[in-house]
Scaffold this motif. Structure first.
Motif, short mmCIF file in Angstrom:
data_model
loop_
_atom_site.label_atom_id
_atom_site.label_comp_id
_atom_site.label_asym_id
_atom_site.label_seq_id
_atom_site.Cartn_x
_atom_site.Cartn_y
_atom_site.Cartn_z
N PRO A 11 0.81 -1.22 0.00
CA PRO A 11 0.00 0.00 0.00
C PRO A 11 0.84 1.27 0.00
N ALA A 12 0.32 2.30 -0.66
CA ALA A 12 1.05 3.56 -0.79
C ALA A 12 0.14 4.74 -0.51
N LEU A 13 0.73 5.80 0.02
CA LEU A 13 0.03 7.06 0.14
C LEU A 13 -0.22 7.63 -1.25
N PRO A 14 -1.24 8.46 -1.44
CA PRO A 14 -1.46 9.07 -2.76
C PRO A 14 -0.23 9.79 -3.29
N SER A 15 0.48 10.51 -2.42
CA SER A 15 1.68 11.23 -2.87
C SER A 15 2.79 10.26 -3.27
N GLU A 16 2.90 9.13 -2.56
CA GLU A 16 3.90 8.13 -2.93
C GLU A 16 3.58 7.52 -4.28
N LEU A 17 2.30 7.29 -4.52
CA LEU A 17 1.87 6.75 -5.82
C LEU A 17 2.26 7.70 -6.95
N GLU A 188 -2.71 -0.65 -3.35
CA GLU A 188 -3.81 -0.22 -2.49
C GLU A 188 -3.44 1.06 -1.75
N PRO A 189 -4.41 1.91 -1.45
CA PRO A 189 -4.12 3.15 -0.73
C PRO A 189 -3.93 2.93 0.77
N ARG A 190 -3.21 3.84 1.38
CA ARG A 190 -3.10 3.88 2.83
C ARG A 190 -3.07 5.34 3.27
N LYS A 191 -3.20 5.57 4.58
CA LYS A 191 -3.19 6.91 5.12
C LYS A 191 -2.03 7.06 6.10
N HIS A 192 -1.69 8.31 6.40
CA HIS A 192 -0.62 8.57 7.35
C HIS A 192 -0.92 7.96 8.71
N SER A 193 -2.20 7.89 9.06
CA SER A 193 -2.58 7.42 10.38
C SER A 193 -2.50 5.91 10.52
#
Length: 255
Positions: A11-17, A188-193
């Motif tokens: 999984p990656a953050l949107p910015s990482e993607l 898949e997406p993930r969040k900072h939290s």
């Protein structure tokens, strides 16, 4: 990173993607975001600012929307938020990033039905994103690729959240990759939290048949599925190789 044709990355953050795509990919790579455009931009803004989302401000689109990667950037007006934006690498806008983003196709598809339909008729020839001019050069070196962001997420909490539903969509994606001789990548997406618990997400159970299982107990999250179940990882490994994304590899190296 492996050149395997079918990859399921951590999984990656949107910015990482977006950083990954703008760094490694060039035309005619296509990014399919499995959510509405507004939902993705809201999550990208929250990611960059490490802030809190406001669900009441997010609308839900129900049809595919196509644009270019240059349009996938948050618009923040507040002065303090603007300062935070300037500190983020993604929004520093180096010349190669601006140039590359114009030629990356981005499509927003928030439902499983529309996703399968889009993949089944996908063609690089019908893109509205311009072709780079002769001699165009960027840092991207990857072969043509179709990247799905939120493949599992778009199936979750629907009647297609099952081995059958995931398999039907995955086979359509893999068939497209074979037809075009393109690499296919699922992220898949993930969040900072939340931590990037890649292995844990692959151990999640789903029922075998679409619409055939129901969670038991007053709390749906705490309850289990009726009937036979299988781990998501076992379903997806039929088509994909599992790997850590470079965002996790770099993090592990820093440690």
């Amino acid at each position: 990173m492996s050149s395997a044709p079918f990859l399921f990355l951590s999984p990656a953050l949107p910015s990482e993607l977006l950083t990954y795509i703008l760094t490694h990919h060039v035309h005619p790579t296509t990014l399919v975001i499995c959510s509405s455009r507004l939902e993705f931009l809201a999550s990208l803004s929250d990611d960059v600012l490490q802030g809190t989302a406001h669900p009441d401000e997010v609308a839900s689109d129900k049809h595919p929307v196509e644009t270019s990667a240059s349009a996938a950037a948050p618009k923040i007006q507040d002065v303090k938020q603007e300062q935070a934006r300037q500190q983020h690498r993604l929004l520093s806008s180096p010349l190669y990033q601006i140039a590359t983003s114009r030629y990356i196709r981005v499509v927003y598809i928030p439902t499983v039905t529309h996703l399968r339909a889009y993949l089944s008729v996908f063609s690089p020839d019908d893109s509205e994103v311009p072709i780079p001019p002769p001699g165009f050069n960027s840092l991207g070196k990857c072969t043509p690729c179709i990247i799905l962001y939120g493949f599992l997420q778009v199936h979750r909490d629907t009647s297609e959240w099952s081995a059958q539903g995931l398999g039907n969509s995955a086979s359509t994606l893999v068939e497209l990759g074979h037809r075009l001789s393109w690499q296919t990548i699922v992220i898949e997406p993930r969040k900072h939290s939340s931590a990037s618990l890649f292995e844990e997400s692959l151990r999640e159970n789903v029922p075998f048949l679409s619409g055939g299982g129901r969670k038991l107990g007053p709390d749906a999250e705490a309850g289990g599925w009726t009937g036979r179940t299988v781990e998501v990882g076992r379903v997806m490994k039929r088509w994909f190789d599992f790997q850590l994304g470079e965002w996790d590899i770099n993090l592990n190296e820093d440690k």
